[in-house]
Write an enzyme that holds these catalytic residues in place. Sequence first.
Site, PDB file in Angstrom:
ATOM      1  N   TYR A 150       0.857  -1.203   0.000  1.00 19.31           N
ATOM      2  CA  TYR A 150       0.000   0.000   0.000  1.00 19.31           C
ATOM      3  C   TYR A 150       0.890   1.249   0.000  1.00 19.31           C
ATOM      4  CZ  TYR A 150      -3.364   3.598   1.281  1.00 19.31           C
ATOM      5  OH  TYR A 150      -4.122   4.761   1.285  1.00 19.31           O
ATOM      6  N   LYS A 154       1.292   4.402  -2.768  1.00 21.15           N
ATOM      7  CA  LYS A 154       1.137   5.830  -2.499  1.00 21.15           C
ATOM      8  C   LYS A 154       2.444   6.596  -2.736  1.00 21.15           C
ATOM      9  CE  LYS A 154      -3.266   5.952  -1.726  1.00 21.15           C
ATOM     10  NZ  LYS A 154      -4.162   6.695  -2.631  1.00 21.15           N
ATOM     11  N   PRO A 180      -3.479  12.634   3.282  1.00 18.44           N
ATOM     12  CA  PRO A 180      -4.070  12.574   4.623  1.00 18.44           C
ATOM     13  C   PRO A 180      -3.442  11.472   5.481  1.00 18.44           C
ATOM     14  CG  PRO A 180      -5.731  12.339   2.868  1.00 18.44           C
ATOM     15  CD  PRO A 180      -4.395  12.138   2.246  1.00 18.44           C
ATOM     16  N   LEU A 182      -4.855   9.437   9.132  1.00 23.88           N
ATOM     17  CA  LEU A 182      -6.027   8.581   9.358  1.00 23.88           C
ATOM     18  C   LEU A 182      -7.347   9.327   9.116  1.00 23.88           C
ATOM     19  CD1 LEU A 182      -6.020   5.665  10.324  1.00 23.88           C
ATOM     20  CD2 LEU A 182      -6.395   6.520  12.640  1.00 23.88           C
ATOM     21  N   THR A 185     -13.424   6.463   7.246  1.00 23.50           N
ATOM     22  CA  THR A 185     -14.271   6.178   6.066  1.00 23.50           C
ATOM     23  C   THR A 185     -14.476   4.655   6.007  1.00 23.50           C
ATOM     24  OG1 THR A 185     -12.338   5.842   4.667  1.00 23.50           O
ATOM     25  CG2 THR A 185     -13.194   8.093   4.756  1.00 23.50           C
TER      26      THR A 185
HETATM   27  P1  NAP Z   1     -13.387   4.439   0.898  1.00 25.98           P
HETATM   28  O1  NAP Z   1     -14.456   5.044   1.732  1.00 25.98           O
HETATM   29  O2  NAP Z   1     -13.187   2.973   0.962  1.00 25.98           O
HETATM   30  O3  NAP Z   1     -13.580   4.902  -0.619  1.00 25.98           O
HETATM   31  C1  NAP Z   1     -12.817   4.386  -1.656  1.00 25.98           C
HETATM   32  C2  NAP Z   1     -13.433   4.814  -2.985  1.00 25.98           C
HETATM   33  O4  NAP Z   1     -12.593   4.374  -4.064  1.00 25.98           O
HETATM   34  C3  NAP Z   1     -14.800   4.211  -3.196  1.00 25.98           C
HETATM   35  O5  NAP Z   1     -15.654   5.211  -3.701  1.00 25.98           O
HETATM   36  C4  NAP Z   1     -14.566   3.129  -4.222  1.00 25.98           C
HETATM   37  O6  NAP Z   1     -15.694   3.043  -5.069  1.00 25.98           O
HETATM   38  C5  NAP Z   1     -13.373   3.691  -5.018  1.00 25.98           C
HETATM   39  N1  NAP Z   1     -12.590   2.615  -5.624  1.00 25.98           N
HETATM   40  C6  NAP Z   1     -11.771   1.744  -4.998  1.00 25.98           C
HETATM   41  N2  NAP Z   1     -11.253   0.868  -5.872  1.00 25.98           N
HETATM   42  C7  NAP Z   1     -11.759   1.219  -7.100  1.00 25.98           C
HETATM   43  C8  NAP Z   1     -11.617   0.690  -8.407  1.00 25.98           C
HETATM   44  N3  NAP Z   1     -10.825  -0.381  -8.645  1.00 25.98           N
HETATM   45  N4  NAP Z   1     -12.283   1.272  -9.424  1.00 25.98           N
HETATM   46  C9  NAP Z   1     -13.072   2.347  -9.189  1.00 25.98           C
HETATM   47  N5  NAP Z   1     -13.252   2.891  -7.978  1.00 25.98           N
HETATM   48  C10 NAP Z   1     -12.607   2.335  -6.944  1.00 25.98           C
HETATM   49  O7  NAP Z   1     -11.960   5.085   1.295  1.00 25.98           O
HETATM   50  P2  NAP Z   1     -11.455   6.607   1.413  1.00 25.98           P
HETATM   51  O8  NAP Z   1     -10.793   6.706   2.726  1.00 25.98           O
HETATM   52  O9  NAP Z   1     -12.510   7.564   1.063  1.00 25.98           O
HETATM   53  O10 NAP Z   1     -10.302   6.576   0.298  1.00 25.98           O
HETATM   54  C11 NAP Z   1     -10.224   7.507  -0.766  1.00 25.98           C
HETATM   55  C12 NAP Z   1      -8.767   7.742  -1.109  1.00 25.98           C
HETATM   56  O11 NAP Z   1      -8.094   8.327   0.003  1.00 25.98           O
HETATM   57  C13 NAP Z   1      -7.982   6.476  -1.464  1.00 25.98           C
HETATM   58  O12 NAP Z   1      -7.110   6.758  -2.548  1.00 25.98           O
HETATM   59  C14 NAP Z   1      -7.174   6.204  -0.203  1.00 25.98           C
HETATM   60  O13 NAP Z   1      -6.005   5.473  -0.467  1.00 25.98           O
HETATM   61  C15 NAP Z   1      -6.885   7.622   0.256  1.00 25.98           C
HETATM   62  N6  NAP Z   1      -6.554   7.767   1.675  1.00 25.98           N
HETATM   63  C16 NAP Z   1      -7.375   7.311   2.649  1.00 25.98           C
HETATM   64  C17 NAP Z   1      -6.999   7.446   3.985  1.00 25.98           C
HETATM   65  C18 NAP Z   1      -7.848   6.927   5.117  1.00 25.98           C
HETATM   66  O14 NAP Z   1      -7.346   6.813   6.261  1.00 25.98           O
HETATM   67  N7  NAP Z   1      -9.116   6.631   4.905  1.00 25.98           N
HETATM   68  C19 NAP Z   1      -5.789   8.079   4.311  1.00 25.98           C
HETATM   69  C20 NAP Z   1      -4.984   8.554   3.292  1.00 25.98           C
HETATM   70  C21 NAP Z   1      -5.373   8.404   1.974  1.00 25.98           C
HETATM   71  P3  NAP Z   1     -16.418   1.688  -5.552  1.00 25.98           P
HETATM   72  O15 NAP Z   1     -16.192   0.653  -4.485  1.00 25.98           O
HETATM   73  O16 NAP Z   1     -17.843   2.072  -5.747  1.00 25.98           O
HETATM   74  O17 NAP Z   1     -15.743   1.390  -6.824  1.00 25.98           O
END
Ligand code: NAP
Length: 250
Positions: A150, A154, A180, A182, A185
Site C-alpha cells: 500500500y 502511495k 491525509p 487517518l 471512512t
Molecule cells: P473508501 O471510503 O473505501 O472509498 C474508496 C473509494 O474508491 C470508493 O468510492 C470506491 O468506489 C473507489 N474505488 C476503490 N477501488 C476502485 C476501483 N478499482 N475502481 C473504481 N473505484 C474504486 O476510502 P477513502 O478513505 O474515502 O479513500 C479515498 C482515497 O483516500 C484512497 O485513494 C485512499 O487510499 C486515500 N486515503 C485514505 C486514507 C484513510 O485513512 N481513509 C488516508 C490517506 C489516503 P467503488 O467501491 O464504488 O468502486
Amino acid sequence: MKNKIVVITGASSGIGWATAESFSKHGAKLILCGRRKEKLKELSLNLSTQSHILTFDVRDRKAVFDAFETLPDEWKNVDILINNAGNAHGLDPVQTATLDDWDAMIDGNVKGLMYVTKALLPKMIKNQKGHIVNLGSIAGKEVYPNGSVYCSSKFAVDAFTQGLRIDLNKDGIKVSAIHPGLVHTEFSEVRFKGNQERAAKVYEGIEALTAKDVADGILYMTQVPKHVNVADLVLLPTRQANAYISNRKK
Ligand code: NAP
C-alpha cells in the site's frame, strides 16, 4: 467554483463522497465515478448541482477510456480532476501477503489513477487549463509495518504527481497531491475485508480526520488564485504525529 466541471473518482464513498458534497455546495458540476452505481445515484440525488455518473473500474484500461469517450459534449471540458479512487487491501508482511491484494492496490491506486489522468489530459492540454489533485497518503511519505505494498502504491502516486507537474508545466495545468493521515471512512473495512470489529479499532481514541476535513483541504487547494499551486498538502489528525506514532486516548 460555480459551473466548473469536476471529475471525482471514488465518489461512491468516504472522501470522494464528501468532496462531491462540498464542491456541489460551491456550485460545481460533478462527474461522479465509481463501481457502485446505486451509491453514485444516491449521492447524485442529494446534490444541489447537476451531476453525471460514470461507472467503471479504474483498473480496466479500456473501460476508463471508453467511459470518458462517452461523455456528452457539455461535460467534456473538465476543469478539475480529483483522482481519489483507491484502497488498501490487507495489512500483512511481504512473506504472507497475497498477490491478489498486491494487484488490487498497484492496479487500482497507481495504474488506475494514471489511466484516468491520461484519458482526461488531451482536452486539458487543448484548453491550456485544468487542475489535477491526486489522493496520496501519509503512507506515501513514510512506510509503516505490514504496509509495504500500500505504501509503495502511495509513494508511486507521489512520484507520478511530481513527474506530471514537470511534464505539464508548459501547459498551464496545476498538479497537486493531498496526503491525509487517518481518515474515518470505509477504508479500514475494505482493508480488513469486511471485518468491522477490526476496522473500528483503527479509529479508537484518535479522533481521526473526517472525510469532510479532507474535502475542505481539496476545496482550499482548488480555490487559491490562478497563479498559486498548493503542490503538496499533508493533513494529519492532531493526535497523529506520523504514519505510526499516535497519541491515543486510553
Ligand atoms: P473508501 O471510503 O473505501 O472509498 C474508496 C473509494 O474508491 C470508493 O468510492 C470506491 O468506489 C473507489 N474505488 C476503490 N477501488 C476502485 C476501483 N478499482 N475502481 C473504481 N473505484 C474504486 O476510502 P477513502 O478513505 O474515502 O479513500 C479515498 C482515497 O483516500 C484512497 O485513494 C485512499 O487510499 C486515500 N486515503 C485514505 C486514507 C484513510 O485513512 N481513509 C488516508 C490517506 C489516503 P467503488 O467501491 O464504488 O468502486
